[in-house]
Design an enzyme around this catalytic site. Sequence first.
Site, mmCIF file in Angstrom:
data_model
loop_
_atom_site.group_PDB
_atom_site.id
_atom_site.type_symbol
_atom_site.label_atom_id
_atom_site.label_comp_id
_atom_site.label_asym_id
_atom_site.label_seq_id
_atom_site.Cartn_x
_atom_site.Cartn_y
_atom_site.Cartn_z
ATOM 1 C CD GLU A 1 -0.609 -3.124 -4.373
ATOM 2 O OE1 GLU A 1 -0.286 -2.847 -3.204
ATOM 3 O OE2 GLU A 1 -1.667 -3.712 -4.681
ATOM 4 C CG ASP B 1 -5.425 -4.392 -4.715
ATOM 5 O OD1 ASP B 1 -4.719 -3.617 -4.053
ATOM 6 O OD2 ASP B 1 -5.858 -5.478 -4.283
#
Length: 548
Positions: free
Chosen positions: A278, A210
């Site tokens: 990401e 993330d």
Amino acid sequence: MNVQISDSFSRDPDWWRGAVIYQIYPRSYQDSSGDGIGDLAGIVKRLPYIASLGVDAIWISPFFTSPMNDFGYDVSDYRDVDPMFGTLSDFDAVIETAHAHGVKVMIDLVMSHTSDQHPWFKESKASKDNDKSNWYVWADAKPDGTPPNNWLSIFGGSAWHWCGTRMQYYLHNFLTSQPDLNFHEPAVQQALLDVCKFWLDRGVDGFRLDTINFYTHDAELRDNPVLPVELRNSTIAPAVNPYNWQEHLYSKNQPENLTFLRKLRAVLQPYNAAAVGEVGDAQRGLEILGEYTTGNELMHMCYAFELLSGDRPCAQYIKDVMDKVDDVASDGWACWAFSNHDVVRHPTRWNLSGDALSMFTTMMMCLKGSVCIYQGEELGLQEADVAFEDLQDPYGIEFWPDFKGRDGCRTPMVWEKSNQNGGFSDSDKTWLPVSPDHLGLSVAQSEADENSIIHHYRRAIALRQSHDALKSGTCSPMSVSDGCLIFTRAGAEEEIYCAFNLTDDTVALDVPTGDWQVIDTTLNSAAPAGGKLNLGPWQPCILHRKLT
């Protein structure tokens, strides 16, 4: 617990290259306990279905212990399962069952920040001289008491929050309850690498990382410059959020991040594990993708937000994106997605249905890179309409009604039409309501309808899995003709010609020279005839020829 895998697929260090990864949002996949919230045992129950799609791996969004202010993206214990999702034994069952079905398991690791309930933060905020006092990003106020600089939070307002105990501000790029870890502190890096090893030893095959470009901040805490109005967009944050008004030059994307990523890759290597990062940046997403995936010492793959865009992409836009990737990431590897848990589902976002939706699915499976598909997209689910009183997402609650948040793409999966919860749960009330509009597209009904999109997904995934040229081959420079996107993928023994009509009109293209054959007519692939290739509206053409 160490889960031993004997399958040959576990020994391929390049399994991730060209892989199709199925994202599971565990709160919304399958409830096995009757509390209205999905869980790990529910995932175990549905793994045969997932395997039947032909995917290589699953990516499970966070299931760690958490106060759930951001639904698991605020971790309070990296090494345990939140009781609402089950136990570590339930997770072991996910690993064992997935591997038995030939499916790898990637988990969503949130390392840029923790929950403010994490023991690390509780200790850090207690004083300025304890063992973890430097584990988070602390800074003194300006003389007038205001925050140290102008950095903004993605969730709105200043990225700094005052702590009276330390008489300092702490950094939070997201919610105030999500303090940022200080990656300039070596002990923080080591603690996080140890977390990775804990899950690798438990049997995971990789991580979705993330906000990978948020790990490191500017040590000098310099102000971000103003972003010119003409460069502002809402790819990362909604247009109503002033986060879009800054060039985030110092609050993220720091060069020191590469040092940590090299350490992380070294931890992954002995396990043949892979990571997909990401990249959250509206202006430099593809450049960062290139920086983070070049060579063999950094990340295996990253995804930016270009194909998670708000406007339906035309052929020229896709060509421009891929040309940019060739320019800035020629030695790297992209991972593409049209939908995920953070954006409006792409059939709604791009107003797709029928042949257009099928064509975009086929095109995705032909692009160079790896692929993520999001639960329910194989059913053609549109964005759900969630009433304000049912909202759970703090992002949507903050910016309602101009931005309705992310709950519309997070509503429960629909498995059957037999009850109000679509087979997701036996509870009287689910954590988000099941969309009535989704019930008619349940898995059971879709499986029974030979014309439903789920069968097209299986065929498109099978096409990719059957041809090394599509999984890991080279890609020619793309061209555009009358709104059609054209390119060629090539492997050691084969070449595949791909043409996609992204318009509502019939288009005539020149027939490519050579001994080409249509691969699969069930994908609605056009065939050359009479010296021409006539593509109907939203029709692909996938041709194949041997090179040896």
